[in-house]
Design a protein around this motif. Structure first.
Motif, PDB file in Angstrom:
ATOM      1  N   LEU A  26      46.697  56.608  13.171  1.00 26.37           N
ATOM      2  CA  LEU A  26      45.696  55.684  12.636  1.00 26.37           C
ATOM      3  C   LEU A  26      45.397  54.563  13.624  1.00 26.37           C
ATOM      4  O   LEU A  26      44.251  54.152  13.783  1.00 26.37           O
ATOM      5  CB  LEU A  26      46.164  55.104  11.296  1.00 26.37           C
ATOM      6  CG  LEU A  26      46.046  56.044  10.097  1.00 26.37           C
ATOM      7  CD1 LEU A  26      46.612  55.394   8.843  1.00 26.37           C
ATOM      8  CD2 LEU A  26      44.597  56.444   9.867  1.00 26.37           C
ATOM      9  N   SER A  27      46.447  54.079  14.302  1.00 26.38           N
ATOM     10  CA  SER A  27      46.233  53.024  15.305  1.00 26.38           C
ATOM     11  C   SER A  27      45.302  53.531  16.398  1.00 26.38           C
ATOM     12  O   SER A  27      44.398  52.814  16.844  1.00 26.38           O
ATOM     13  CB  SER A  27      47.555  52.616  15.958  1.00 26.38           C
ATOM     14  OG  SER A  27      48.509  52.357  14.994  1.00 26.38           O
ATOM     15  N   ILE A  28      45.531  54.766  16.818  1.00 28.26           N
ATOM     16  CA  ILE A  28      44.695  55.328  17.882  1.00 28.26           C
ATOM     17  C   ILE A  28      43.265  55.527  17.369  1.00 28.26           C
ATOM     18  O   ILE A  28      42.298  55.208  18.064  1.00 28.26           O
ATOM     19  CB  ILE A  28      45.295  56.665  18.383  1.00 28.26           C
ATOM     20  CG1 ILE A  28      46.695  56.424  18.960  1.00 28.26           C
ATOM     21  CG2 ILE A  28      44.407  57.294  19.447  1.00 28.26           C
ATOM     22  CD1 ILE A  28      47.468  57.691  19.279  1.00 28.26           C
ATOM     23  N   VAL A  29      43.149  56.010  16.139  1.00 27.21           N
ATOM     24  CA  VAL A  29      41.812  56.229  15.555  1.00 27.21           C
ATOM     25  C   VAL A  29      41.027  54.916  15.540  1.00 27.21           C
ATOM     26  O   VAL A  29      39.879  54.848  15.984  1.00 27.21           O
ATOM     27  CB  VAL A  29      41.931  56.814  14.124  1.00 27.21           C
ATOM     28  CG1 VAL A  29      40.593  56.782  13.405  1.00 27.21           C
ATOM     29  CG2 VAL A  29      42.449  58.244  14.164  1.00 27.21           C
ATOM     30  N   VAL A  30      41.678  53.866  15.054  1.00 26.36           N
ATOM     31  CA  VAL A  30      40.999  52.567  14.951  1.00 26.36           C
ATOM     32  C   VAL A  30      40.599  52.072  16.346  1.00 26.36           C
ATOM     33  O   VAL A  30      39.489  51.568  16.547  1.00 26.36           O
ATOM     34  CB  VAL A  30      41.915  51.541  14.237  1.00 26.36           C
ATOM     35  CG1 VAL A  30      41.340  50.143  14.335  1.00 26.36           C
ATOM     36  CG2 VAL A  30      42.087  51.936  12.775  1.00 26.36           C
TER      37      VAL A  30
ATOM     38  N   TYR B 222      36.324  51.252  20.320  1.00 29.47           N
ATOM     39  CA  TYR B 222      35.773  51.611  21.629  1.00 29.47           C
ATOM     40  C   TYR B 222      34.325  52.099  21.474  1.00 29.47           C
ATOM     41  O   TYR B 222      33.442  51.699  22.230  1.00 29.47           O
ATOM     42  CB  TYR B 222      36.652  52.691  22.267  1.00 29.47           C
ATOM     43  CG  TYR B 222      36.015  53.398  23.432  1.00 29.47           C
ATOM     44  CD1 TYR B 222      36.009  52.824  24.693  1.00 29.47           C
ATOM     45  CD2 TYR B 222      35.406  54.647  23.273  1.00 29.47           C
ATOM     46  CE1 TYR B 222      35.413  53.475  25.772  1.00 29.47           C
ATOM     47  CE2 TYR B 222      34.816  55.302  24.328  1.00 29.47           C
ATOM     48  CZ  TYR B 222      34.821  54.718  25.575  1.00 29.47           C
ATOM     49  OH  TYR B 222      34.227  55.359  26.634  1.00 29.47           O
ATOM     50  N   GLY B 223      34.104  52.955  20.463  1.00 27.61           N
ATOM     51  CA  GLY B 223      32.759  53.493  20.245  1.00 27.61           C
ATOM     52  C   GLY B 223      31.771  52.385  19.929  1.00 27.61           C
ATOM     53  O   GLY B 223      30.685  52.312  20.513  1.00 27.61           O
ATOM     54  N   TYR B 224      32.185  51.504  19.027  1.00 23.03           N
ATOM     55  CA  TYR B 224      31.286  50.406  18.640  1.00 23.03           C
ATOM     56  C   TYR B 224      30.990  49.479  19.817  1.00 23.03           C
ATOM     57  O   TYR B 224      29.855  49.075  20.050  1.00 23.03           O
ATOM     58  CB  TYR B 224      31.892  49.609  17.480  1.00 23.03           C
ATOM     59  CG  TYR B 224      31.263  49.992  16.164  1.00 23.03           C
ATOM     60  CD1 TYR B 224      30.044  49.453  15.773  1.00 23.03           C
ATOM     61  CD2 TYR B 224      31.855  50.918  15.330  1.00 23.03           C
ATOM     62  CE1 TYR B 224      29.434  49.827  14.584  1.00 23.03           C
ATOM     63  CE2 TYR B 224      31.276  51.312  14.143  1.00 23.03           C
ATOM     64  CZ  TYR B 224      30.062  50.760  13.771  1.00 23.03           C
ATOM     65  OH  TYR B 224      29.461  51.138  12.611  1.00 23.03           O
TER      66      TYR B 224
ATOM     67  N   LEU C 157      44.223  63.900  19.354  1.00 21.42           N
ATOM     68  CA  LEU C 157      43.863  64.003  17.928  1.00 21.42           C
ATOM     69  C   LEU C 157      43.307  62.675  17.429  1.00 21.42           C
ATOM     70  O   LEU C 157      42.246  62.624  16.803  1.00 21.42           O
ATOM     71  CB  LEU C 157      45.089  64.373  17.096  1.00 21.42           C
ATOM     72  CG  LEU C 157      45.445  65.852  16.981  1.00 21.42           C
ATOM     73  CD1 LEU C 157      46.694  66.014  16.128  1.00 21.42           C
ATOM     74  CD2 LEU C 157      44.289  66.616  16.350  1.00 21.42           C
ATOM     75  N   GLY C 158      44.044  61.599  17.708  1.00 26.18           N
ATOM     76  CA  GLY C 158      43.606  60.275  17.271  1.00 26.18           C
ATOM     77  C   GLY C 158      42.316  59.872  17.958  1.00 26.18           C
ATOM     78  O   GLY C 158      41.400  59.334  17.328  1.00 26.18           O
ATOM     79  N   GLY C 159      42.241  60.152  19.251  1.00 21.71           N
ATOM     80  CA  GLY C 159      41.068  59.769  20.036  1.00 21.71           C
ATOM     81  C   GLY C 159      39.816  60.480  19.570  1.00 21.71           C
ATOM     82  O   GLY C 159      38.777  59.856  19.335  1.00 21.71           O
ATOM     83  N   THR C 160      39.903  61.803  19.401  1.00 25.52           N
ATOM     84  CA  THR C 160      38.707  62.542  18.999  1.00 25.52           C
ATOM     85  C   THR C 160      38.301  62.179  17.570  1.00 25.52           C
ATOM     86  O   THR C 160      37.110  62.060  17.279  1.00 25.52           O
ATOM     87  CB  THR C 160      38.914  64.067  19.112  1.00 25.52           C
ATOM     88  OG1 THR C 160      40.145  64.402  18.498  1.00 25.52           O
ATOM     89  CG2 THR C 160      38.949  64.531  20.543  1.00 25.52           C
ATOM     90  N   ALA C 161      39.293  61.975  16.707  1.00 21.10           N
ATOM     91  CA  ALA C 161      38.959  61.562  15.334  1.00 21.10           C
ATOM     92  C   ALA C 161      38.253  60.204  15.372  1.00 21.10           C
ATOM     93  O   ALA C 161      37.227  60.003  14.698  1.00 21.10           O
ATOM     94  CB  ALA C 161      40.211  61.495  14.473  1.00 21.10           C
ATOM     95  N   GLY C 162      38.789  59.276  16.151  1.00 25.48           N
ATOM     96  CA  GLY C 162      38.183  57.938  16.269  1.00 25.48           C
ATOM     97  C   GLY C 162      36.780  58.009  16.845  1.00 25.48           C
ATOM     98  O   GLY C 162      35.849  57.368  16.337  1.00 25.48           O
TER      99      GLY C 162
ATOM    100  N   ALA D 237      34.774  60.601  16.785  1.00 27.35           N
ATOM    101  CA  ALA D 237      33.881  61.273  15.830  1.00 27.35           C
ATOM    102  C   ALA D 237      33.445  60.305  14.734  1.00 27.35           C
ATOM    103  O   ALA D 237      32.259  60.242  14.375  1.00 27.35           O
ATOM    104  CB  ALA D 237      34.583  62.482  15.225  1.00 27.35           C
ATOM    105  N   ILE D 238      34.400  59.535  14.225  1.00 24.93           N
ATOM    106  CA  ILE D 238      34.059  58.569  13.166  1.00 24.93           C
ATOM    107  C   ILE D 238      33.083  57.534  13.730  1.00 24.93           C
ATOM    108  O   ILE D 238      32.082  57.174  13.099  1.00 24.93           O
ATOM    109  CB  ILE D 238      35.331  57.898  12.607  1.00 24.93           C
ATOM    110  CG1 ILE D 238      36.172  58.937  11.857  1.00 24.93           C
ATOM    111  CG2 ILE D 238      34.989  56.737  11.687  1.00 24.93           C
ATOM    112  CD1 ILE D 238      37.564  58.467  11.477  1.00 24.93           C
ATOM    113  N   ALA D 239      33.374  57.063  14.955  1.00 27.81           N
ATOM    114  CA  ALA D 239      32.484  56.075  15.585  1.00 27.81           C
ATOM    115  C   ALA D 239      31.088  56.661  15.739  1.00 27.81           C
ATOM    116  O   ALA D 239      30.081  55.989  15.475  1.00 27.81           O
ATOM    117  CB  ALA D 239      33.040  55.671  16.946  1.00 27.81           C
TER     118      ALA D 239
END
Lengths: 234, 384
Positions: B23-27, B32-34, B317-322, B324-326
C-alpha cells in the motif's frame, strides 16, 4: 560357498581435520578422521554432544570444507570443488534429513518435496510425477496439499524424507531424524529409513544419540572428541 | 518462472506486513502520477510549443492591451510569415467554478497559426462565416454536454456590452480536437469583431499577438525587429518564442519541476527504506530456510536472485497498481475543475514509473539479497 564381493566404497574420507577459530582460540573439532562407507550401507554415527558428529556430516554433505584431508564421494573430491560446483554437486548427489524437518511453512507438502527438483531440467509434469512417487514411498499421498502446520511431527519428517529422496541422490544424510519425535513416530521414521536402505538400496549416514535408532543401522561408528572409534567410549 | 510460486509464497508469509508495504508503494506511485500530470500541466505545453511561433505582448504585462493596428505593422516586418491576435474574455459560464479560457480571435488567421487544433472543414467555414459563432475544445464541450448548434451564454466579468448588459451569447459551430495528447482542448474561441463592436469600451485593443516566422533560426532576430518597431511608443512590446513565453508563465509560481523532484525524491527514499526494511526482516526471519535451500543445492547467485526477485515483485506489483490507479484518476479529469487545462499522465513518465519501480525493487532488495547470498550453510543450520 563364497560370499558375494563387497561393493566399492562410495565415501572415502582420509586424514580429515576441521578447526574453527573462536577469537584467538583454535578449536580442533575433528582430528585425523579416516572413514569409508560402501554403497548400500546404513551407517549410524554416534557420540556425545560436541563430539563433532554434525560437523562430520556437514563435510560429507559438502556443506562445509575440511581444514585438512580429503573427502571423496563416488571418486569425486568434493573438498576441491568451487562453491558453485559444490552446490550443483549437492543438488545431484545428496539428500538431507534434518532433526526439525525444516520444511518451508509457506509451501504445501508437495511443493516442499518439489524444491530440489526446481534445480533440475525436468518439466512441470515430470516434477509432479517425481513428487507423487516420493510421497507414495513415504506413505503421504493423501497429505500432499497440506501445509506443514497441518501435519504431525512424524508426517512432517516423512515429507522431509520425501524431499531428500525425490532426486534419487547418491547419499542420504540424516541429522538426528528422530530427535524431535515420540517413540512411535520415531520408530515409523526408522522403519522408513530401513526400507529405503533395504528395498531401494539407499546409502544412509545417520547421526543419532539414540542407541535404539542406531540399532537399525547396518554399522555403527562412534565419534568422541573429534576422533572415530569402532566402539563407544565411556 | 519455475521459482515464481516459491517467490510468491514467500511474499505471502506475513500477509499484513506485505500488504502494508504494498500500500505504501501504491500510494507513492499514485503521488508520482499526479505530480507528473501537474508538472506537465504547469509546463503549459512548453514541450509542444511551436518553434516557429512568437508571442508579442505589452512590455509591462500581458494584462495590458495592445492596439489592433499593430497587426498590419507586424506583418510588414521582414521574416514574419503570418500573425494573428487574441484577447482574453474571462467570462463565467453558469458558475464561477466552471473555468475555461475564452478568447476572442480572428478565426482564419488564428487557426492557420495553430494547426494542432483539428477542426473539420465545414465547421471551420461555419466559424469563419458566423459572426456570433464560437468553437470549443473537445474536453470542454464534453464536460458541459455541448453540441454543435447549441447557444452558449457567458456572463462577462470585464467586457460589458454597450447596452449595459454583461450577458453574451455564442452559437457553437465547431468542436476542435488536439493533434497531440498534450494539446489544450479546453479553450473556447469566438470572433474578435463580435466582441469589439459590442463591448462598451476598449475598442481597437487586443490582448497579444502570435507571429509565425519564416525561418525558426531567425526567430530571435525577428523578435528584436518587432520590439524595435514599437520602441518608444505608448505601448512598447516584449516579443519571445512561444516556448519561452509559456515557461516564463509557469515560473511565475516557482520552479515546478524542481519542487516536484524534491517531493518525489523524499517520497521514494522513504519507500525505499520501508521496502528495504520489509525485505531485511523477511530474510532475517528465514535464515534457516535459506540455509536449507542452499543445502539442497541452491547456489549463492540463485539465492541472491530469489531475494531480489521477491523485492522486485513487491515493488513492481505496488508500482504498477499505483500507476494504474493514477492513470484512471488522472483520466477522470483535472482535480481543480479547470485551472489545469492540460492535465494528463504523460506516457514517458509512465514508462519512467515502471523503471523506477524496478529500480526500487533492486535497491531495496540488494542488501538483504547480498546477506542471503553470503550466508554460510553450516552457520545458518546451526541456528536451528
Amino acid at each position: 560357498m563364497d560370499s558375494p564381493p563387497l561393493p566399492p566404497p562410495i565415501l572415502i574420507i582420509e586424514a580429515v581435520e576441521k578447526q574453527f577459530r573462536r577469537g584467538t582460540e583454535t578449536l580442533h573439532i575433528l582430528q585425523g578422521i579416516d572413514l569409508q562407507v560402501r554403497r548400500g550401507e546404513f551407517v549410524a554415527l554416534m557420540g556425545p554432544s560436541g563430539s563433532g558428529k554434525t560437523t562430520l556430516l556437514n563435510l560429507i554433505g559438502g556443506l562445509d570444507r575440511p581444514s585438512r584431508g580429503r573427502v571423496a564421494i563416488d571418486d569425486q573430491r568434493i573438498d576441491q570443488l568451487s562453491d558453485r560446483r559444490l552446490a550443483a554437486w549437492r543438488a545431484r548427489h545428496v539428500g538431507f534429513v534434518f532433526q526439525l524437518y525444516n520444511l518451508l511453512p509457506v509451501l504445501t507438502a508437495d511443493r516442499n518435496v518439489e524444491l530440489p527438483l526446481l534445480l533440475t531440467s525436468l518439466n512441470k509434469a515430470r516434477r509432479r510425477q517425481q513428487v507423487a512417487l516420493a510421497l507414495r514411498v513415504v506413505g503421504l499421498t493423501d497429505r500432499a496439499r497440506h501445509y506443514p502446520r497441518q501435519l504431525s511431527g512424524g508426517e512432517q519428517q516423512r515429507v522431509g524424507i520425501a524431499r531428500a529422496i525425490v532426486t534419487d541422490p547418491t547419499l542420504l544424510l540424516c541429522d538426528e531424524p528422530t530427535g524431535d519425535l515420540d517413540r512411535k513416530s520415531g520408530d515409523d521414521i526408522l522403519d522408513l529409513l530401513q526400507a529405503l536402505n533395504r528395498d531401494h538400496g539407499k546409502t544412509i549416514i545417520m547421526v543419532t544419540h539414540d542407541p535404539h535408532a542406531s540399532a537399525r543401522a547396518t554399522r555403527t561408528i562412534y565419534l568422541n572428541k573429534g576422533q572415530l572409534s569402532a566402539t563407544a567410549v565411556a | 518462472m519455475r521459482f515464481l510460486h516459491l517467490i510468491w509464497s514467500n511474499l505471502k508469509r506475513r500477509k499484513l506486513r506485505t500488504l502494508l508495504t504494498l500500500l505504501s508503494i501504491v500510494v507513492a506511485f499514485i503521488l508520482y502520477g499526479y505530480l507528473s500530470a501537474i508538472a506537465r500541466a504547469m509546463d503549459q505545453g512548453v514541450s509542444l510549443a511551436g518553434a516557429d511561433r512568437l508571442i508579442v505582448r505589452h512590455r509591462v504585462s500581458i494584462t495590458q492591451p495592445l492596439p489592433e493596428s499593430y497587426l498590419r505593422r507586424i506583418l510588414a516586418i521582414p521574416g514574419v510569415q503570418n500573425a494573428a491576435h487574441a484577447s482574453w474574455f474571462g467570462g463565467i459560464y453558469q458558475d464561477p467554478r466552471n473555468f475555461f479560457a475564452q478568447m476572442a480571435i480572428i478565426p482564419e488567421a488564428y487557426l492557420d497559426l495553430y494547426p494542432e487544433f483539428l477542426l473539420p472543414a465545414d465547421q471551420r467555414l461555419a466559424f469563419i462565416r458566423t459572426r456570433t459563432g464560437a468553437i470549443a475544445g473537445r474536453r470542454t464541450a464534453q464536460k458541459y454536454g455541448w453540441n454543435i448548434g447549441d447557444r452558449i451564454p457567458i456572463q462577462a466579468t470585464v467586457w460589458v456590452r454597450q447596452n449595459g448588459e454583461s450577458a453574451w451569447e455564442f452559437d457553437l459551430v465547431g468542436i476542435y480536437d488536439g493533434a497531440e495528447e498534450g494539446t489544450d482542448t479546453t479553450n473556447f474561441y469566438f470572433h474578435y469583431d463580435y466582441l469589439d463592436e459590442a463591448r462598451a469600451f476598449g475598442q481597437g485593443l487586443v490582448g497579444w499577438y502570435m507571429v509565425r516566422v519564416q525561418d525558426p533560426d531567425q526567430a530571435a532576430t525577428v523578435a528584436r525587429l518587432i520590439d524595435a518597431e514599437f520602441a518608444n511608443s505608448p505601448q512598447e512590446t516584449k516579443t519571445e518564442t512561444e516556448g519561452a513565453f509559456l515557461r516564463g508563465w509557469a515560473q511565475q509560481i516557482g520552479d515546478i519541476t524542481t519542487i516536484m523532484s524534491a517531493i518525489l525524491s523524499a517520497v521514494f527514499f522513504t519507500i525505499l527504506l520501508v521496502t528495504g526494511n520489509t525485505m531485511a526482516q523477511s530474510v532475517r526471519e528465514r535464515t534457516e530456510e535459506l540455509g536449507v535451500l542452499k543445502a539442497m543445492g541452491f547456489d549463492n547467485l540463485l539465492t541472491l536472485a530469489l531475494v531480489l526477485a521477491e523485492s522486485c515483485l513487491l515493488a513492481i506489483l505496488g508500482g504498477t497498481a499505483g500507476l494504474a490507479i493514477a492513470w484512471f484518476l488522472i483520466a477522470s479529469g483535472d482535480p481543480t475543475g479547470g485551472a489545469l487545462p492540460i492535465f494528463y499522465f504523460p506516457r514517458q513518465n509512465l514508462l519512467w514509473g515502471i523503471l523506477i519501480a524496478c529500480g526500487l525493487g533492486l535497491a531495496a532488495g540488494w542488501l538483504p539479497a547480498r546477506q542471503a547470498m553470503r550466508l554460510q550453510i553450516a552457520e545458518a543450520l546451526r541456528r536451528i
